[in-house]
Motif scaffolding. Sequence first.
Motif, PDB file in Angstrom:
ATOM      1  N   ALA A  35      49.718  32.643  40.636  1.00 59.83           N
ATOM      2  CA  ALA A  35      49.144  33.975  40.460  1.00 59.83           C
ATOM      3  C   ALA A  35      48.031  33.958  39.417  1.00 59.83           C
ATOM      4  N   SER A  36      48.231  33.209  38.331  1.00 63.70           N
ATOM      5  CA  SER A  36      47.208  33.117  37.288  1.00 63.70           C
ATOM      6  C   SER A  36      45.934  32.482  37.828  1.00 63.70           C
ATOM      7  N   THR A  37      46.086  31.415  38.599  1.00 62.45           N
ATOM      8  CA  THR A  37      44.921  30.731  39.170  1.00 62.45           C
ATOM      9  C   THR A  37      44.194  31.617  40.165  1.00 62.45           C
ATOM     10  N   VAL A  38      44.948  32.245  41.062  1.00 65.98           N
ATOM     11  CA  VAL A  38      44.332  33.100  42.077  1.00 65.98           C
ATOM     12  C   VAL A  38      43.637  34.291  41.423  1.00 65.98           C
ATOM     13  N   SER A  39      44.240  34.854  40.371  1.00 67.74           N
ATOM     14  CA  SER A  39      43.648  35.991  39.673  1.00 67.74           C
ATOM     15  C   SER A  39      42.292  35.637  39.094  1.00 67.74           C
ATOM     16  N   HIS A  40      42.200  34.448  38.461  1.00 68.74           N
ATOM     17  CA  HIS A  40      40.922  34.016  37.900  1.00 68.74           C
ATOM     18  C   HIS A  40      39.888  33.760  38.988  1.00 68.74           C
ATOM     19  N   LEU A  41      40.309  33.159  40.081  1.00 69.79           N
ATOM     20  CA  LEU A  41      39.377  32.878  41.181  1.00 69.79           C
ATOM     21  C   LEU A  41      38.833  34.164  41.795  1.00 69.79           C
ATOM     22  N   LEU A  42      39.701  35.147  41.995  1.00 70.61           N
ATOM     23  CA  LEU A  42      39.255  36.417  42.562  1.00 70.61           C
ATOM     24  C   LEU A  42      38.337  37.163  41.603  1.00 70.61           C
ATOM     25  N   ALA A  43      38.627  37.076  40.293  1.00 70.08           N
ATOM     26  CA  ALA A  43      37.772  37.727  39.301  1.00 70.08           C
ATOM     27  C   ALA A  43      36.383  37.098  39.297  1.00 70.08           C
ATOM     28  N   ASP A  44      36.327  35.756  39.353  1.00 62.28           N
ATOM     29  CA  ASP A  44      35.029  35.066  39.395  1.00 62.28           C
ATOM     30  C   ASP A  44      34.266  35.428  40.663  1.00 62.28           C
ATOM     31  N   LEU A  45      34.986  35.521  41.774  1.00 59.58           N
ATOM     32  CA  LEU A  45      34.348  35.886  43.035  1.00 59.58           C
ATOM     33  C   LEU A  45      33.777  37.299  42.960  1.00 59.58           C
ATOM     34  N   HIS A  46      34.538  38.212  42.356  1.00 61.30           N
ATOM     35  CA  HIS A  46      34.059  39.585  42.206  1.00 61.30           C
ATOM     36  C   HIS A  46      32.799  39.641  41.344  1.00 61.30           C
ATOM     37  N   ILE A  47      32.789  38.877  40.251  1.00 64.72           N
ATOM     38  CA  ILE A  47      31.619  38.852  39.363  1.00 64.72           C
ATOM     39  C   ILE A  47      30.397  38.318  40.098  1.00 64.72           C
ATOM     40  N   LYS A  48      30.589  37.245  40.844  1.00 65.00           N
ATOM     41  CA  LYS A  48      29.469  36.653  41.578  1.00 65.00           C
ATOM     42  C   LYS A  48      28.925  37.598  42.643  1.00 65.00           C
ATOM     43  N   LEU A  83      46.071  36.254  52.567  1.00 64.75           N
ATOM     44  CA  LEU A  83      47.439  36.058  52.073  1.00 64.75           C
ATOM     45  C   LEU A  83      47.434  35.930  50.543  1.00 64.75           C
ATOM     46  N   LEU A  84      46.433  35.239  50.008  1.00 65.57           N
ATOM     47  CA  LEU A  84      46.323  35.090  48.548  1.00 65.57           C
ATOM     48  C   LEU A  84      45.998  36.415  47.882  1.00 65.57           C
ATOM     49  N   VAL A  85      45.190  37.229  48.540  1.00 60.70           N
ATOM     50  CA  VAL A  85      44.863  38.548  47.990  1.00 60.70           C
ATOM     51  C   VAL A  85      46.123  39.407  47.899  1.00 60.70           C
ATOM     52  N   ASP A  86      46.914  39.386  48.953  1.00 62.05           N
ATOM     53  CA  ASP A  86      48.173  40.146  48.940  1.00 62.05           C
ATOM     54  C   ASP A  86      49.123  39.613  47.874  1.00 62.05           C
ATOM     55  N   PHE A  87      49.195  38.295  47.761  1.00 68.08           N
ATOM     56  CA  PHE A  87      50.085  37.692  46.773  1.00 68.08           C
ATOM     57  C   PHE A  87      49.654  38.054  45.348  1.00 68.08           C
ATOM     58  N   GLU A  88      48.366  37.952  45.057  1.00 68.14           N
ATOM     59  CA  GLU A  88      47.879  38.261  43.705  1.00 68.14           C
ATOM     60  C   GLU A  88      48.207  39.696  43.329  1.00 68.14           C
ATOM     61  N   CYS A  89      48.039  40.605  44.272  1.00 62.25           N
ATOM     62  CA  CYS A  89      48.338  42.015  44.016  1.00 62.25           C
ATOM     63  C   CYS A  89      49.841  42.219  43.803  1.00 62.25           C
ATOM     64  N   ALA A  90      50.654  41.611  44.639  1.00 62.55           N
ATOM     65  CA  ALA A  90      52.109  41.732  44.501  1.00 62.55           C
ATOM     66  C   ALA A  90      52.595  41.120  43.191  1.00 62.55           C
ATOM     67  N   ALA A  91      51.968  40.028  42.780  1.00 62.51           N
ATOM     68  CA  ALA A  91      52.357  39.383  41.521  1.00 62.51           C
ATOM     69  C   ALA A  91      52.005  40.268  40.333  1.00 62.51           C
ATOM     70  N   ARG A  92      50.848  40.934  40.395  1.00 67.41           N
ATOM     71  CA  ARG A  92      50.448  41.832  39.297  1.00 67.41           C
ATOM     72  C   ARG A  92      51.437  42.976  39.132  1.00 67.41           C
ATOM     73  N   TRP A  93      51.840  43.557  40.243  1.00 67.35           N
ATOM     74  CA  TRP A  93      52.759  44.699  40.199  1.00 67.35           C
ATOM     75  C   TRP A  93      54.222  44.272  40.179  1.00 67.35           C
ATOM     76  N   CYS A  94      54.456  43.033  40.599  1.00 63.99           N
ATOM     77  CA  CYS A  94      55.825  42.547  40.828  1.00 63.99           C
ATOM     78  C   CYS A  94      56.581  43.548  41.715  1.00 63.99           C
ATOM     79  N   SER A  95      55.860  43.978  42.760  1.00 67.39           N
ATOM     80  CA  SER A  95      56.414  44.975  43.681  1.00 67.39           C
ATOM     81  C   SER A  95      55.614  44.949  44.973  1.00 67.39           C
TER      82      SER A  95
END
Length: 307
Positions: free
Chosen positions: A70-83, A10-22
């Motif tokens: 959205a800002s918090t989730v974006s940073h968390l997903l980015a850190d997860l991707h890096i790891k 659900l957070l992944v979908d939200f982060e993506c929707a927030a980035r596009w606002c669509s």
Amino acid sequence: MKEPLRNLSLLVDFECAARWCSFKLAAHELHKTPAAVSQNIKQLEQLLGFALFERYARHLSITEKGSELASTVSHLLADLHIKVTALRDDSANDSLRISCTHSFAMKWLVPRLHRYTQLHPDMDIRIDSNDAVVNPSQGQCDIAIRHQQYVAADSGNLLWREQLLLAYSPALLNDRDSRLRQPPGLKRLLRYPLLYEATPENWIRLLQSHGLLEQPHDFAQNYSHAGLLVQAAVAAQGVALLPASIAYEDLQQGRLLRLADTQLSSRYCYRIVTAPSRSVKVSHFIDWLHAEMGHMQQYFEEAQGKL
């Protein structure tokens, strides 16, 4: 929160929707239907107990709380991707990822890296040269070589205390200066353009220490990186106060000449940053770095004695 958030998709979908606002564009990126994304966002809002979007007939508008989340989730997903990327890339013990500045990579590390690879031919060296601060503890690299302000009390991870040297290309000198039996002195060199990085502060310090600050000087050329400054000096664009480590190769090869009695302490240094627990390969590379710095220090001490 009304109940625990167990479905992270659900957070992944939200982060993506927030980035596009669509919902439509998010669905395209996520390979889902807009209806599925919309339904997941509604479910997330119900779990959180507050609205993430304001829905209008033709567009979405993210709420203030939605923007913060959205800002918090974006940073968390980015850190997860890096790891995850780091764990995938570093699953074997035959790769070493080094982060350092452009100038240090280009003018110091790369020219001598072949000596390390001769000692460790199976090691895959990956250099990421940029000025961004990375964190080895988060798996972004194995070793970070950082250019920082020098603090005398903090010497635990010190690699090199930088010094500034006044240097110039032999091709810079005009016919009269070239015919001099002795190298030109400071006053004569000051007639040429004075090159600097970012600000002429170091030149002002040097000129003030020699009582020459009141004379007119040509501060015409400014460079954003020490590597560019060294290249400009090699190209005979003028006289420069150069970081010793970045100018080392060109001084050693005779592409630059150094003026005696004009050394200036830099306010910067290089420090090594690693994760708290060092692997054997990291320790070996750090030992090699210190050994190379020792050779460079010996060269400057011997060169100083000959000036």
